[in-house]
Design a protein around this motif. Structure first.
Motif, short mmCIF file in Angstrom:
data_model
loop_
_atom_site.label_atom_id
_atom_site.label_comp_id
_atom_site.label_asym_id
_atom_site.label_seq_id
_atom_site.Cartn_x
_atom_site.Cartn_y
_atom_site.Cartn_z
N LYS A 123 0.83 -1.21 0.00
CA LYS A 123 0.00 0.00 0.00
C LYS A 123 0.86 1.26 0.00
O LYS A 123 0.56 2.22 -0.71
CB LYS A 123 -0.92 0.02 1.23
CG LYS A 123 -2.02 -1.01 1.17
CD LYS A 123 -2.84 -0.99 2.44
CE LYS A 123 -3.87 -2.11 2.40
NZ LYS A 123 -4.56 -2.26 3.68
N GLU A 124 1.92 1.25 0.80
CA GLU A 124 2.75 2.45 0.94
C GLU A 124 3.75 2.61 -0.20
O GLU A 124 4.04 3.74 -0.60
CB GLU A 124 3.50 2.42 2.28
CG GLU A 124 2.57 2.53 3.48
CD GLU A 124 3.32 2.42 4.80
OE1 GLU A 124 4.56 2.20 4.80
OE2 GLU A 124 2.65 2.55 5.85
N GLU A 125 4.30 1.51 -0.68
CA GLU A 125 5.33 1.58 -1.72
C GLU A 125 5.09 0.50 -2.78
O GLU A 125 5.83 -0.50 -2.84
CB GLU A 125 6.71 1.39 -1.09
CG GLU A 125 7.05 2.43 -0.04
CD GLU A 125 8.43 2.23 0.54
OE1 GLU A 125 9.37 1.98 -0.25
OE2 GLU A 125 8.56 2.31 1.76
N PRO A 126 4.10 0.67 -3.63
CA PRO A 126 3.78 -0.38 -4.61
C PRO A 126 4.92 -0.64 -5.61
O PRO A 126 5.11 -1.78 -6.03
CB PRO A 126 2.53 0.14 -5.31
CG PRO A 126 2.40 1.57 -4.95
CD PRO A 126 3.17 1.79 -3.70
N GLU A 127 5.66 0.40 -5.99
CA GLU A 127 6.76 0.20 -6.95
C GLU A 127 7.85 -0.66 -6.33
O GLU A 127 8.42 -1.55 -6.97
CB GLU A 127 7.36 1.55 -7.40
CG GLU A 127 6.39 2.47 -8.10
CD GLU A 127 5.58 3.31 -7.11
OE1 GLU A 127 5.97 3.45 -5.93
OE2 GLU A 127 4.51 3.80 -7.53
N VAL B 8 10.58 -6.07 -5.48
CA VAL B 8 10.86 -7.21 -4.59
C VAL B 8 10.26 -8.49 -5.17
O VAL B 8 10.90 -9.55 -5.17
CB VAL B 8 10.33 -6.95 -3.17
CG1 VAL B 8 10.44 -8.20 -2.30
CG2 VAL B 8 11.05 -5.79 -2.52
N MET B 9 9.05 -8.42 -5.70
CA MET B 9 8.42 -9.61 -6.28
C MET B 9 9.20 -10.09 -7.50
O MET B 9 9.32 -11.30 -7.73
CB MET B 9 6.96 -9.33 -6.64
CG MET B 9 6.08 -9.01 -5.42
SD MET B 9 6.26 -10.14 -4.04
CE MET B 9 5.24 -11.47 -4.58
N GLN B 10 9.75 -9.17 -8.28
CA GLN B 10 10.61 -9.56 -9.40
C GLN B 10 11.88 -10.23 -8.90
O GLN B 10 12.36 -11.20 -9.48
CB GLN B 10 10.94 -8.34 -10.27
CG GLN B 10 9.76 -7.83 -11.06
CD GLN B 10 10.05 -6.50 -11.75
OE1 GLN B 10 11.13 -5.92 -11.59
NE2 GLN B 10 9.08 -6.02 -12.51
#
Length: 144
Positions: free
Chosen positions: A126-130, A135-137
């Protein structure tokens, strides 16, 4: 056989009527001599439907339990992978969001830790979607 109904003075929905037979008495030896067999029960369509519905409900509950367990395991694995990537690539940022393992390792179960990681993942998304996307990458690259 003649039956006489004795009505009470109170409303009938509170006390049932009593049926008394004066003409014919049934000896105790002959009372309640009905025979019920398993074949009688299995041939009853209502009982067959009730049994089939019960079996179907039990099977559905087992399938639902298996699905929920699989989903919990998948979420747990993603949380642990996220924790690993955060510790390796972004340790300073991760320390801001989650306490170090040394402080809670003796008190916290693995399920509690996974829950805490998932909560932090939600906050970060929510705070830092980018940043979460990055991280998911990183998690995907780590799995290859």
């Amino acid at each position: 056989m003649t039956h006489h109904v004795v009505a009470s003075s109170s409303p009938s929905f509170f006390l049932p009527s009593t049926i008394i037979s004066y003409d014919e008495a049934i000896p105790a030896e002959e009372a309640f001599q009905d025979q019920v067999s398993l074949s009688d029960l299995t041939s009853d369509p209502v009982l067959q439907i009730a049994f089939a519905a019960s079996v179907a409900a039990i099977i559905l509950l087992f399938v639902a339990k298996a699905i929920v367990t699989s989903m919990d395991e998948a979420v747990g694995q993603v949380a642990l992978d996220f924790d690993r990537v955060m510790k390796l690539k972004y340790p300073k940022k991760w320390e801001k969001f989650i306490e170090s393992d040394d402080e809670v390792s003796g008190e916290e179960s693995e399920a509690d830790r996974i829950q805490r990681i998932v909560e932090e993942m939600e906050i970060l998304s929510k705070e830092e979607p980018e940043f979460m996307e990055r991280v998911m990458q990183d998690i995907e690259r780590m799995k290859r």
